[in-house]
Write an enzyme that holds these catalytic residues in place. Structure first.
Site, PDB file in Angstrom:
ATOM      1  N   ASP A  23       4.068  88.844  -3.405  1.00  0.00           N
ATOM      2  CA  ASP A  23       2.955  89.720  -3.776  1.00  0.00           C
ATOM      3  C   ASP A  23       2.264  90.410  -2.606  1.00  0.00           C
ATOM      4  OD1 ASP A  23       1.855  87.411  -2.739  1.00  0.00           O
ATOM      5  OD2 ASP A  23       0.231  87.293  -4.192  1.00  0.00           O
ATOM      6  N   GLU A  24       2.865  90.410  -1.437  1.00  0.00           N
ATOM      7  CA  GLU A  24       2.237  91.136  -0.331  1.00  0.00           C
ATOM      8  C   GLU A  24       3.281  91.614   0.662  1.00  0.00           C
ATOM      9  OE1 GLU A  24       0.044  89.147   2.808  1.00  0.00           O
ATOM     10  OE2 GLU A  24       0.600  87.193   1.984  1.00  0.00           O
ATOM     11  N   ASP A  36      -1.768  93.804  -0.944  1.00  0.00           N
ATOM     12  CA  ASP A  36      -1.867  92.443  -1.466  1.00  0.00           C
ATOM     13  C   ASP A  36      -2.215  92.535  -2.950  1.00  0.00           C
ATOM     14  OD1 ASP A  36      -2.011  89.719  -1.669  1.00  0.00           O
ATOM     15  OD2 ASP A  36      -3.886  89.497  -0.561  1.00  0.00           O
TER      16      ASP A  36
END
Length: 356
Positions: free
Chosen positions: A105-106, A10
């Protein structure tokens, strides 16, 4: 049966961190990224400095301005975020094809096949975080565990720029002490309903039997019962098969010195060769990408009759491509080397040294 090893990566306050990277004057400031319209916009990401004022994602911009009137408000640049996300996902896929992106973003990564006695999952997670920083100058937090639920939980426990491992020896203690609102998937409404039934912690959830949880929460009750025990059988669902492996680097200052650039191309060729070996692939195309100081991206590709995977072979072709692309009058800020048209290569046993 081999015990699964899952990593959840993350990125830390992703949009805000990109803005701080691209505008160093924002570092250490309360940065709020979101829609341009103050009266209708929504916060996409807030830096930790802004969060100290109570600002958080999905909050109306009007409320954010009230909480943090002296914050630094930045309009979202989604094209930039997508580009950086692409760099990050490319790094993930240089380690494993079992990558399940959840957002820009993860992502979850199943690295079970990479783990060795001398190469634990936590070490691989740190190598991935290192590679992300080298390529993007952004930090990421990682969680490592034996299933997706626990890996995601772990990734949020030591932010920013942290690593947490949840294993059989600590899972029960962690879950029992956890605030019910910190369980992944438990939002405000669920938390309120659980409080109505005197469920405030993981221990309270654990003490409820499965039938009672199903009665209270319907089908979701079985999932809650399992979460309290650290059980999750969901697989990492790869979104696509990797078609290429590459590495790119952004220079700290714009460069037009051939010696410096060629040394970097040699380094990138070596990194790309290492990653091809890790996934036991070779490729029949080589691409060199350049981003100029004016942010113009240009590239050139060469197709090969026979597949390659060694540093020397990759470098020799990349060297030629770079010479075709370069303009001595135009400095560059980024250089990348990619090998594509992948096919299965000979098996190579992995050791920790393949990741260094």
């Amino acid at each position: 049966m081999t015990e699964r090893r899952i990593i959840h990566i993350d990125m830390d306050y992703f949009f805000a961190q990109v803005e701080m990277r691209d505008n160093p004057k924002l570092k250490g400031k309360p940065v709020i990224v979101g829609g341009k319209a103050i009266h209708r916009g929504v916060v996409s990401t807030a830096s930790y400095e802004a969060r100290a004022y109570g600002v958080h994602s999905a909050m109306p911009m009007t409320q954010a301005h009230k909480l943090c009137p002296n914050g630094y408000y930045v309009t979202s640049r989604f094209d930039t975020y997508r580009e950086v996300s692409g760099q990050i996902m490319k790094i993930f896929r240089s380690y494993t094809e079992l990558v399940e992106p959840m957002s820009l973003d993860e992502a979850y990564l199943d690295i079970t096949h990479l783990v060795r006695p001398d190469l634990p999952a936590s070490t691989i997670a740190n190598y991935i975080r290192r590679d992300i920083y080298e390529v993007t100058r952004l930090t990421a937090s990682a969680g490592v565990s034996y299933n997706k639920f626990l890996a995601k939980l772990a990734s949020g426990m030591n932010k920013p720029n942290g690593l947490t491992v949840i294993d059989y020896n600590n899972v029960h203690e962690i879950l029992m002490q956890l605030d019910i609102g910190d369980f992944p998937g438990v939002g405000k409404a669920s938390k309120k309903k659980m409080h109505q039934h005197h469920i405030y912690t993981g221990q309270d959830l654990y003490n409820k039997d499965e039938f009672e949880l199903i009665r209270l929460f319907g089908k979701r009750g079985r999932g809650l019962y399992n979460k309290a025990r650290g059980i999750d059988h969901n697989e990492v669902k790869a979104s696509r098969v990797r078609k290429s492996v590459g590495t790119e680097r952004t220079f700290s200052t714009d460069v037009n010195d051939d010696d410096v650039i060629l040394r970097k191309i040699r380094e990138l060729s070596g990194k790309t060769a290492e990653r091809l070996n890790k996934i036991q692939k070779s490729g029949k195309t080589v691409t060199v990408k350049i981003k100029t100081y004016q942010y113009e991206t240009i590239s050139k590709q060469k197709s090969l009759r026979d597949p390659i995977r060694t540093e020397t072979d990759i470098y020799n072709i990349a060297y030629t491509l770079y010479n075709d692309l370069k303009d001595p009058e135009i400095p560059i800020r980024l250089i990348g080397v990619t090998v594509g048209s992948l096919e299965q290569s000979d098996f190579k046993n992995l050791t920790i040294y393949d990741f260094i």
